[in-house]
Design an enzyme around this catalytic site. Sequence first.
Site, short mmCIF file in Angstrom:
data_model
loop_
_atom_site.label_atom_id
_atom_site.label_comp_id
_atom_site.label_asym_id
_atom_site.label_seq_id
_atom_site.Cartn_x
_atom_site.Cartn_y
_atom_site.Cartn_z
N GLU A 164 0.75 7.11 3.25
CA GLU A 164 0.81 7.06 1.43
C GLU A 164 0.77 7.56 0.76
O GLU A 164 0.30 8.18 0.15
CB GLU A 164 -1.32 6.53 1.50
CG GLU A 164 -1.37 4.74 2.44
CD GLU A 164 -2.72 4.54 2.09
OE1 GLU A 164 -2.91 4.92 1.72
OE2 GLU A 164 -2.71 2.93 2.91
N GLU A 281 -1.22 -0.18 8.75
CA GLU A 281 -2.71 -0.49 8.32
C GLU A 281 -3.12 -2.06 7.65
O GLU A 281 -2.21 -2.56 6.34
CB GLU A 281 -3.08 0.86 7.37
CG GLU A 281 -3.08 1.70 7.88
CD GLU A 281 -4.18 2.72 6.93
OE1 GLU A 281 -4.82 2.99 6.43
OE2 GLU A 281 -3.72 4.22 7.37
#
Length: 512
Positions: A164, A281
């Site tokens: 991220e 995810e």
Amino acid sequence: MTGTAMRHRIPDQPAGRFSEAWRFCVGTGRIELALRRDYQDSLALLQREIGFRYIRGHGLLSDGMGVHRPYEWEGARHVHHSFTYVDQVVDAYLELGIRPFLELGFMPGELASGDQTVFWWRGNVTPPRSHKEWAGLVRATLTHLVDRYGIDEVRTWPIEVWNEPNLKAFWQDADESAYHRLYEVTAQAVKEVDASLQVGGPAISPGSDEWMVRFAEFAEQREVPVDFVSRHAYTSGPTQQVPFGVHQTLAPAGRLLEQFATPRRQLQGTRFADVPVHITEFNSSYRPDNPIHDTAFHAAYLAPVLAAGGDLVDSFSYWTFSDMFEEVGPPTALFHGGFGLLTHRQVKKPTYHLYAFMARMGQELLARGDDHLVTRHADGRITVLAWAPVDPTGETAGPDRHTLRLSVPVGTRPRGEAFVRRSTVDEEHGNAYTAWRHMGSPRSPRLEQLDVLHEAAEPGRRHLRVPVEGGRADLDLTLARHEVTLVEVTPLDDETPSWWDERRLLGREEPR
């Protein structure tokens, strides 16, 4: 109320092979936790009953794993690479039949350019102060893994660069150009070890979709290797804080499928249009302390995502398999809203059973609808996964009953009977969270309380026979609120002796 429902006639011929993208990978807390007994016990249970292929977590190169060990000697800086913990973790994974999906991060403290960290365990999220030393760390790590496990094995492990980077919490200033530089240096180091190793990224979180477009443009312009692309998917809104937890609004689960579909749409017309897409995810909430994760609602909410997600991506990895997870600190209670399919001490949550039900589905896809998935096994067994609709707004509790009527093909005999096995998870069955609330929400349950919770976590089960007419069996399913049910239908060969008579069990004379 129970509504009426038309009967769905399930076709005899398969619509195709049912994708197993749902169990290609599962998430974990930082991989250092794999050194703990409770973690390994939980993973062993998971693998026995579900059987994921890969596992992904943060922290492979963080200080807790002790890989990067610089030292001064004779006036010069040197770096020693130690793989003591890495070996123990990967050995444990492979022994349990699961392979690592390698995420390269976070930055070792002695290599970091700054002191910004994330999580209770303080993973450093700043760029390397020496890209040359970072490349050396990547090469040394992968060379060691190849030497220990063999190149044919390691070639099957996807290697993801960072986590991220589009969020300031995970990459200093969310600096896109700095991430592109890190990715280029890392990908080149990976390919120097072996050109066939799989490297990819950018592992972005929801909300910055243009990052994927610019990542592809950068990689094309610089001719940087990208063997797969990755992103994350969540559907929760802003946090409403309470002590040791949060509450959040949820978008409909279909938004997850929309996020799954985004990379393929964005990459059309680029040289990366056909590379694998991994959702590394996904969950409803992105918080590890949201009680929604522990509920029957959550299983019913995610059921349509597991049923359809494989049409859109090569994998979508549930975040995470266990509540052995410490991003906001050690859990404050057995049930605390953790991401896990399992609590500590291996108490199964309703969403665990959703995955365990999926593991019992067949290879042939026969039908899929808004509330059901029907498959067939090679031996002719029919498996039906059905779920009750939920209201993600929370404005209603959802219907208290939901009716589903199916006509399913059963074997080749025109007439006879079929054996039906039904396993159920809802607010009362397969739901240790409900039992835990009834017993007063003990933060650290005593051993006898844990026994009760393990018992309460088992699905409700029923067994019956249904008639087969014209090679088909009719199933009339009534689902309770937030129920997920698995129905397994097997053609019946009745071997009951001709003299058997249930009416004589108490020794009554043979009826005339």
